[in-house]
Scaffold this motif. Structure first.
Motif, PDB file in Angstrom:
ATOM      1  N   SER A  12       0.814  -1.223   0.000  1.00  0.00           N
ATOM      2  CA  SER A  12       0.000   0.000   0.000  1.00  0.00           C
ATOM      3  C   SER A  12       0.842   1.266   0.000  1.00  0.00           C
ATOM      4  N   GLY A  13       2.045   1.194   0.566  1.00  0.00           N
ATOM      5  CA  GLY A  13       2.876   2.381   0.646  1.00  0.00           C
ATOM      6  C   GLY A  13       2.492   3.288   1.811  1.00  0.00           C
ATOM      7  N   LEU A  14       1.530   2.883   2.612  1.00  0.00           N
ATOM      8  CA  LEU A  14       1.093   3.648   3.778  1.00  0.00           C
ATOM      9  C   LEU A  14       1.580   2.967   5.049  1.00  0.00           C
ATOM     10  N   VAL A  15       1.549   3.690   6.158  1.00  0.00           N
ATOM     11  CA  VAL A  15       1.899   3.092   7.442  1.00  0.00           C
ATOM     12  C   VAL A  15       0.645   2.411   7.971  1.00  0.00           C
ATOM     13  N   LEU A  16       0.595   1.090   7.838  1.00  0.00           N
ATOM     14  CA  LEU A  16      -0.553   0.308   8.279  1.00  0.00           C
ATOM     15  C   LEU A  16      -0.078  -0.812   9.189  1.00  0.00           C
ATOM     16  N   ARG A  17      -0.932  -1.199  10.113  1.00  0.00           N
ATOM     17  CA  ARG A  17      -0.603  -2.241  11.077  1.00  0.00           C
ATOM     18  C   ARG A  17      -1.722  -3.274  11.071  1.00  0.00           C
ATOM     19  N   PRO A  18      -1.384  -4.564  11.006  1.00  0.00           N
ATOM     20  CA  PRO A  18      -2.420  -5.595  11.068  1.00  0.00           C
ATOM     21  C   PRO A  18      -2.867  -5.837  12.507  1.00  0.00           C
ATOM     22  N   TYR A  19      -4.109  -6.228  12.667  1.00  0.00           N
ATOM     23  CA  TYR A  19      -4.617  -6.631  13.975  1.00  0.00           C
ATOM     24  C   TYR A  19      -5.674  -7.702  13.789  1.00  0.00           C
ATOM     25  N   ARG A  20      -5.803  -8.575  14.782  1.00  0.00           N
ATOM     26  CA  ARG A  20      -6.817  -9.622  14.736  1.00  0.00           C
ATOM     27  C   ARG A  20      -8.122  -9.037  15.247  1.00  0.00           C
ATOM     28  N   CYS A  21      -9.160  -9.179  14.447  1.00  0.00           N
ATOM     29  CA  CYS A  21     -10.484  -8.659  14.778  1.00  0.00           C
ATOM     30  C   CYS A  21     -11.164  -9.588  15.778  1.00  0.00           C
ATOM     31  N   ASP A  22     -11.744  -8.998  16.810  1.00  0.00           N
ATOM     32  CA  ASP A  22     -12.437  -9.813  17.806  1.00  0.00           C
ATOM     33  C   ASP A  22     -13.847 -10.192  17.360  1.00  0.00           C
ATOM     34  N   ARG A  23     -14.280  -9.687  16.213  1.00  0.00           N
ATOM     35  CA  ARG A  23     -15.594 -10.050  15.670  1.00  0.00           C
ATOM     36  C   ARG A  23     -15.491 -11.247  14.719  1.00  0.00           C
ATOM     37  N   CYS A  24     -14.631 -11.110  13.686  1.00  0.00           N
ATOM     38  CA  CYS A  24     -14.544 -12.154  12.659  1.00  0.00           C
ATOM     39  C   CYS A  24     -13.351 -13.097  12.859  1.00  0.00           C
ATOM     40  N   ARG A  25     -12.453 -12.763  13.788  1.00  0.00           N
ATOM     41  CA  ARG A  25     -11.259 -13.563  14.090  1.00  0.00           C
ATOM     42  C   ARG A  25     -10.264 -13.615  12.932  1.00  0.00           C
ATOM     43  N   GLN A  26     -10.432 -12.739  11.939  1.00  0.00           N
ATOM     44  CA  GLN A  26      -9.448 -12.617  10.871  1.00  0.00           C
ATOM     45  C   GLN A  26      -8.661 -11.336  11.107  1.00  0.00           C
ATOM     46  N   PHE A  27      -7.784 -10.984  10.158  1.00  0.00           N
ATOM     47  CA  PHE A  27      -6.945  -9.799  10.320  1.00  0.00           C
ATOM     48  C   PHE A  27      -7.447  -8.668   9.444  1.00  0.00           C
ATOM     49  N   HIS A  28      -7.384  -7.452   9.985  1.00  0.00           N
ATOM     50  CA  HIS A  28      -7.681  -6.216   9.268  1.00  0.00           C
ATOM     51  C   HIS A  28      -6.430  -5.349   9.349  1.00  0.00           C
ATOM     52  N   LEU A  29      -6.420  -4.245   8.601  1.00  0.00           N
ATOM     53  CA  LEU A  29      -5.335  -3.273   8.677  1.00  0.00           C
ATOM     54  C   LEU A  29      -5.872  -1.978   9.268  1.00  0.00           C
ATOM     55  N   THR A  30      -5.042  -1.332  10.061  1.00  0.00           N
ATOM     56  CA  THR A  30      -5.408  -0.039  10.634  1.00  0.00           C
ATOM     57  C   THR A  30      -4.262   0.942  10.461  1.00  0.00           C
ATOM     58  N   SER A  31      -4.606   2.211  10.365  1.00  0.00           N
ATOM     59  CA  SER A  31      -3.584   3.256  10.294  1.00  0.00           C
ATOM     60  C   SER A  31      -3.320   3.838  11.676  1.00  0.00           C
ATOM     61  N   ARG A  32      -4.087   3.421  12.658  1.00  0.00           N
ATOM     62  CA  ARG A  32      -3.886   3.928  14.018  1.00  0.00           C
ATOM     63  C   ARG A  32      -2.655   3.276  14.627  1.00  0.00           C
ATOM     64  N   THR A  33      -1.683   4.087  14.963  1.00  0.00           N
ATOM     65  CA  THR A  33      -0.419   3.562  15.467  1.00  0.00           C
ATOM     66  C   THR A  33      -0.018   4.180  16.802  1.00  0.00           C
TER      67      THR A  33
END
Length: 58
Positions: A27-48
């Motif tokens: 993506s070229g952006l500062v993104l961080r993966p996290y495990r979602c407590d709803r779907c149990r998969q991973f999403h990306l967030t820009s909140r750092t």
């Protein structure tokens, strides 16, 4: 903090942290993966704030 269901449903889902990291790198952006407590998969967030920030080699 619990993820809102509406947030979960509109974000891209990744089955593994490695796949999420690959997409974050492309993506070229500062993104961080996290495990979602709803779907149990991973999403990306820009909140750092207060979180570990991943740096990719140029």
């Amino acid at each position: 903090m619990r993820t809102k269901l509406s947030t979960c449903t509109r974000k891209a889902r990744f089955p593994s942290e490695q796949e999420a990291l690959r997409m974050a790198e492309r993506s070229g952006l500062v993104l961080r993966p996290y495990r979602c407590d709803r779907c149990r998969q991973f999403h990306l967030t820009s909140r750092t704030k207060g979180k570990r920030v991943l740096r990719f080699p140029d």
